[in-house]
Design an enzyme around this catalytic site. Structure first.
Site, mmCIF file in Angstrom:
data_model
loop_
_atom_site.group_PDB
_atom_site.id
_atom_site.type_symbol
_atom_site.label_atom_id
_atom_site.label_comp_id
_atom_site.label_asym_id
_atom_site.label_seq_id
_atom_site.Cartn_x
_atom_site.Cartn_y
_atom_site.Cartn_z
ATOM 1 N NE ARG A 40 7.203 -10.255 0.916
ATOM 2 C CZ ARG A 40 7.765 -9.593 -0.089
ATOM 3 N NH1 ARG A 40 7.011 -8.951 -0.955
ATOM 4 N NH2 ARG A 40 9.061 -9.564 -0.198
ATOM 5 N NE ARG A 44 18.676 26.168 -2.774
ATOM 6 C CZ ARG A 44 19.622 26.032 -1.844
ATOM 7 N NH1 ARG A 44 20.887 26.016 -2.191
ATOM 8 N NH2 ARG A 44 19.292 25.901 -0.573
ATOM 9 C CG HIS A 56 -0.132 -15.542 6.551
ATOM 10 N ND1 HIS A 56 1.051 -16.076 6.982
ATOM 11 C CD2 HIS A 56 -0.426 -16.169 5.389
ATOM 12 C CE1 HIS A 56 1.459 -16.980 6.112
ATOM 13 N NE2 HIS A 56 0.581 -17.053 5.145
ATOM 14 N N PRO A 62 0.804 -1.205 0.000
ATOM 15 C CG PRO A 62 -0.243 -1.273 2.039
ATOM 16 C CD PRO A 62 0.970 -1.729 1.353
ATOM 17 C CD GLU A 63 2.945 2.929 -4.301
ATOM 18 O OE1 GLU A 63 3.032 4.092 -4.720
ATOM 19 O OE2 GLU A 63 3.216 1.940 -5.003
#
Length: 295
Positions: free
Chosen positions: A117, A158, A94, A2-3
């Site tokens: 995971r 920059r 899980h 997930p983002e």
DNA sequence: ACCTACCTGTTT
DNA sequence: AAACAGGTAGGT
């Protein structure tokens, strides 16, 4: 997994039911996933659920008197899921944490953390029992706030003129919440090659990048996020933005804009996809195309 | 800038 | 059998 858009959709899916409830029973089913720092995770009232970058933050308050406050911080990493259940069940494989959430006058609900995971983490932070995760305290600005503007990106460029755009967008200390999918999608929309160096961008290009990030993330949020395989929100609903991906996961396929074949390679340690025609790499110093392995 | 580790499941 | 996967942390 997930983002930002996915985490935001998880947040929204929990936001109507979870705040106001008290964490009653807590089942910790695996070691090392829920870091409590010695505190009892039960007895807290959940005041609100917020998102910062890819982190979810449940603001907690102690029920009996006092102003003790805490935070339940969650990072789903690749495959973590927070799931709501209306009845207690035999939790699937899980499942690492299960919490019963109680509200007087309503039925209890269960919130579970599922993560094949086991990369994801939950932290219970209060009264200096442990520091908040460093990744959270070092986060950069929120891409969907006004603070994310061309001035900010120009200043970052920059300071780090030689960082490549892909690496820049993935750096959570710069922008909080982009991951591999939305970094690639933003660069496509901005028409910028992922191997370009930040210092080589012209003001118009910086402005385009800024707008592209905003557009991609907003559209992904409103489409429920991207479900490639694991992602769902708290009600186990999949996203739909995967249908609108322009480059991510499309190596070897035709660009939806120009028909050219989408390229892919490793950049900043991640598989990166781009359209070689829509995202040209100017032939000038410092862009390092030779280091990209194309597929 | 690059590696490796953390895990399990899926795809090649 | 090997490579790969939406992420991050730690090391060189």
């Amino acid at each position: 997994m997930p983002e930002l858009p996915e985490v935001e959709n998880v947040r929204r899916s929990l936001a109507t039911l979870v705040p106001g409830r008290t964490i009653e029973a807590v089942q910790i089913l695996s070691e090392g996933v829920f870091l409590t720092g010695g505190l009892d995770p039960s007895g807290w009232i959940i005041d609100s659920i917020e998102r910062r970058g890819k982190y979810l933050i449940l603001q907690l308050r102690r029920s009996e008197g006092t102003a003790r406050e805490g935070r339940l911080i969650v990072h789903l990493r690749m495959t973590g899921r927070l799931l709501l259940h209306e009845v207690e069940a035999a939790w699937p494989k899980h499942t690492h944490v299960a919490m019963r959430l109680h509200l007087d006058g309503a039925s209890d609900i269960w919130l579970t953390y599922h993560d094949p995971r086991r990369f994801g983490r939950l932290w219970l932070v209060s009264d200096g029992n442990m520091p908040a995760p460093r990744g959270l305290s070092e986060l950069g600005i929120e891409p969907l706030t006004p603070a994310c503007d061309a001035t900010y990106l120009a200043e970052v460029a920059r300071r780090r003129p030689h960082v490549r755009l892909k690496a820049l967008l993935l750096d959570q200390r710069v922008l909080a919440g982009l991951g591999n999918i939305y970094a690639d999608e933003s660069l496509f929309l901005a028409g910028l090659h992922p191997a370009r160096e930040a210092g080589g961008l012209r003001p118009r290009e910086i402005a385009r990048l800024c707008q592209a990030i905003r557009d991609v993330l907003e559209k992904a949020v409103s489409n429920g996020g991207t479900t490639l395989r694991d992602y769902t929100d708290g009600w186990n609903r999949q996203g739909a933005f995967q249908e609108q991906l322009m480059v991510y996961g499309r190596a070897g396929l035709a660009c939806k804009t120009c028909g050219n074949t989408i390229s892919s390679g490793k950049l900043a340690g991640r598989t990166t996809c781009w359209c070689p025609r829509c995202q040209r790499l100017p032939r000038r110093a410092g862009n390092g195309p030779s280091t990209i392995r194309s597929a």
